[in-house]
Design a protein around this motif. Structure first.
Motif, PDB file in Angstrom:
ATOM      1  N   SER A 154      45.219  38.490   0.216  1.00 57.63           N
ATOM      2  CA  SER A 154      44.686  37.264   0.819  1.00 57.63           C
ATOM      3  C   SER A 154      44.202  37.580   2.228  1.00 57.63           C
ATOM      4  CB  SER A 154      45.789  36.213   0.857  1.00 57.63           C
ATOM      5  OG  SER A 154      45.422  35.179   1.715  1.00 57.63           O
ATOM      6  N   SER A 177      42.142  32.386   9.150  1.00 53.05           N
ATOM      7  CA  SER A 177      41.971  33.798   8.771  1.00 53.05           C
ATOM      8  C   SER A 177      43.201  34.592   9.195  1.00 53.05           C
ATOM      9  CB  SER A 177      40.746  34.388   9.470  1.00 53.05           C
ATOM     10  OG  SER A 177      39.590  33.716   9.060  1.00 53.05           O
ATOM     11  N   GLY A 202      39.883  34.664  -0.653  1.00 50.96           N
ATOM     12  CA  GLY A 202      39.758  33.512   0.240  1.00 50.96           C
ATOM     13  C   GLY A 202      38.889  32.486  -0.456  1.00 50.96           C
ATOM     14  N   TYR A 208      35.201  34.363   6.998  1.00 46.01           N
ATOM     15  CA  TYR A 208      36.370  35.050   7.579  1.00 46.01           C
ATOM     16  C   TYR A 208      36.142  35.275   9.088  1.00 46.01           C
ATOM     17  CZ  TYR A 208      39.683  38.545   9.015  1.00 46.01           C
ATOM     18  OH  TYR A 208      40.681  39.197   9.716  1.00 46.01           O
TER      19      TYR A 208
END
Ligand code: SAM
Ligand code: SF4
Length: 441
Positions: A154, A177, A202, A208
């Motif tokens: 992740s 993030s 994600g 990100y």
């Protein structure tokens, strides 16, 4: 400490698979080991999904079965985690007397603490706060993956996009993030355990770092992951078409470990419906992006998600989706019949589509994609691909099963290779969902 038995059931997406591995790891430290039979368990934990109605219903029917087990074994603990737990909160305890605790999506690391509290107080617990920009993984030590070759990592949680049909921002919270250093450390650790391929996870990987000052952007993160010695392949999911940047497209041509596959959910082929969905792009912009992708990386495999029966979707809108499936020439499509999700904006839209029409449209769209998938798979016959062996074929255990960089499953006979081997395979036959091949010496 006396050993205990954990039955852990995961519903839904890759994020939940990742979270479940974390849960198993956390509880292993508390002397819980996994069992396959819920009737044997001391603790049943359901990691749930509420993105659509179907996975939600599966959780409720599983709970019905576990109620009977608990009657026979009153010491059994039943816990609910994940998106449905977040959505229903304390309501779960009211509706289901067999449930002992509910843990929200940001509560994973609290699990041992909650179990200890249950033991001392005997009181049922709902821990579902979404407050704070907490990284639920931050204090969980090293990841231990049951997958030896390929692992999920992740890189961010939550989502800020608020597509009108989607519950994710409500149950997973705002987008956060993870720090680059932590991600890199986790991947290095995985590689040390034999992992060769990582999939960065994600809801919208393209953004990100945007909400985390001082962090690199997604392309910067990919470049850093590329440098990890021993790692052979990088994948990511999911990319939002709205934020798919040219530098990211170009990365497919410049980062050797980045695999030639992108999952790029379209959702609808009708501009009117895309606006209603709050997706932030038009069909023309989407087509332009996939054209650019194929220009920079001709061998790229593109997969997509589609929703049919969104409120107000008329025949013309549906035909626009059919047409986009033909024009997109996707390698695979995951398609769903729209279902109302509590609290989302689409639930209050008028002109809901009758079940029967939704089912019919879903069938038509899937039949069209089936033909395209098979045609695209057939075009791979006679070609050679690098295959990362994952293990034995499910259907035929005396054969090898692996994946191409384009994410196609390949089964091939001959010598049995150990998982993690990289081999070259020539495709002999294309099937609906996989390829068959022979080893190239
Ligand atoms: N973040 C990804 C994106 O932007 O495309 C999607 C994540 S969502 C968890 C996975 C898929 O579930 C979506 O792409 C969509 O096709 C489907 N989905 C989400 N909400 C839905 C709903 N209310 N009804 C039917 N399908 C839904
Ligand atoms: Fe849901 Fe849209 Fe976020 Fe994807 S981008 S998780 S569909 S709100």
């Amino acid at each position: 400490m006396e050993p205990k038995k954990l039955y852990l059931k995961t519903f839904g997406c890759q994020m939940n698979v990742y979270d479940s591995e974390r849960i198993a790891h956390l509880l292993a430290a508390k002397n819980y080991h996994l069992v396959d039979d819920p009737a044997e368990a001391d603790l049943i934990f359901l990691n749930t999904c509420s993105v659509r109605q179907k996975p939600e219903q599966k959780v409720y029917s599983a709970l019905g079965r576990f109620r009977a087990i608990k009657k026979k074994n009153p010491r059994l603990l039943i816990g609910i985690g994940g998106c449905l737990a977040q959505q229903e909160g304390e309501g779960f305890l009211e509706r289901f007397p067999q449930v002992d605790f509910v843990l929200g999506t940001k509560g994973i690391k609290r699990l041992p603490e909650v179990l200890a509290e249950l033991e001392t107080s005997g009181k049922r617990i709902a821990a579902v706060s979404l407050k704070g920009r907490v990284d639920p993984y931050a204090s969980i030590p090293f990841y231990f993956s049951s997958a030896k070759v390929s692992a999920f990592v992740s890189i961010m949680q939550g989502c800020d996009n608020f597509c009108s049909f989607c519950i994710v921002p409500y149950v997973r919270g705002r987008e956060v993030s993870r720090p680059k250093g932590e991600i890199i450390k986790e991947i290095q650790n995985l590689v040390a355990q034999g992992v060769k391929e990582v999939t960065l996870l994600g809801q919208n990987v393209n953004s990100y770092g945007k909400t985390t000052p001082g962090e690199v952007d997604f392309v910067g993160l990919l470049a850093a992951v590329q440098e990890i010695p021993g790692l052979e392949r990088i994948r990511f999911t999911t990319s939002h078409p709205q934020d798919l940047s040219l530098p990211l497209i170009e990365a497919f041509g410049t980062l050797p470990k980045l695999c030639e596959h992108i999952h790029l959910p379209l959702q609808s082929g009708s501009n009117r419906i895309l606006r209603q969905m709050n997706r932030g792009y038009s069909r023309e912009e989407y087509l332009q992006k996939i054209e650019t992708l194929r220009h920079h990386c001709p061998e790229i495999s593109i997969t997509t998600d589609m929703i049919v029966g969104f409120p107000g979707e008329d025949e013309e809108d549906f035909q626009a989706s059919m047409e986009m499936i033909t024009r997109g020439q996707f390698d695979e499509m995951f398609s769903f019949k729209y279902s109302d999700r509590p609290g989302t904006r689409a639930t209050v839209l008028p002109n809901k589509i009758p079940e029967e029409i939704g089912r019919q449209r879903l069938g038509e769209l899937q039949n069209l994609q089936k033909k395209i998938t098979l045609k695209r798979n057939k075009a791979r016959e006679g070609k050679e691909f690098e295959v990362l062996v994952e293990g034995r074929s499910k259907a035929c255990p005396e054969e090898n099963m692996g994946r191409t960089r384009t994410n196609h499953v390949v089964n091939f006979p001959g010598k049995i290779y150990s998982p993690g081997s990289m081999v070259k395979v020539k495709i002999q036959k294309a099937l609906a969902h996989s390829l068959r091949g022979e080893l190239v010496e």
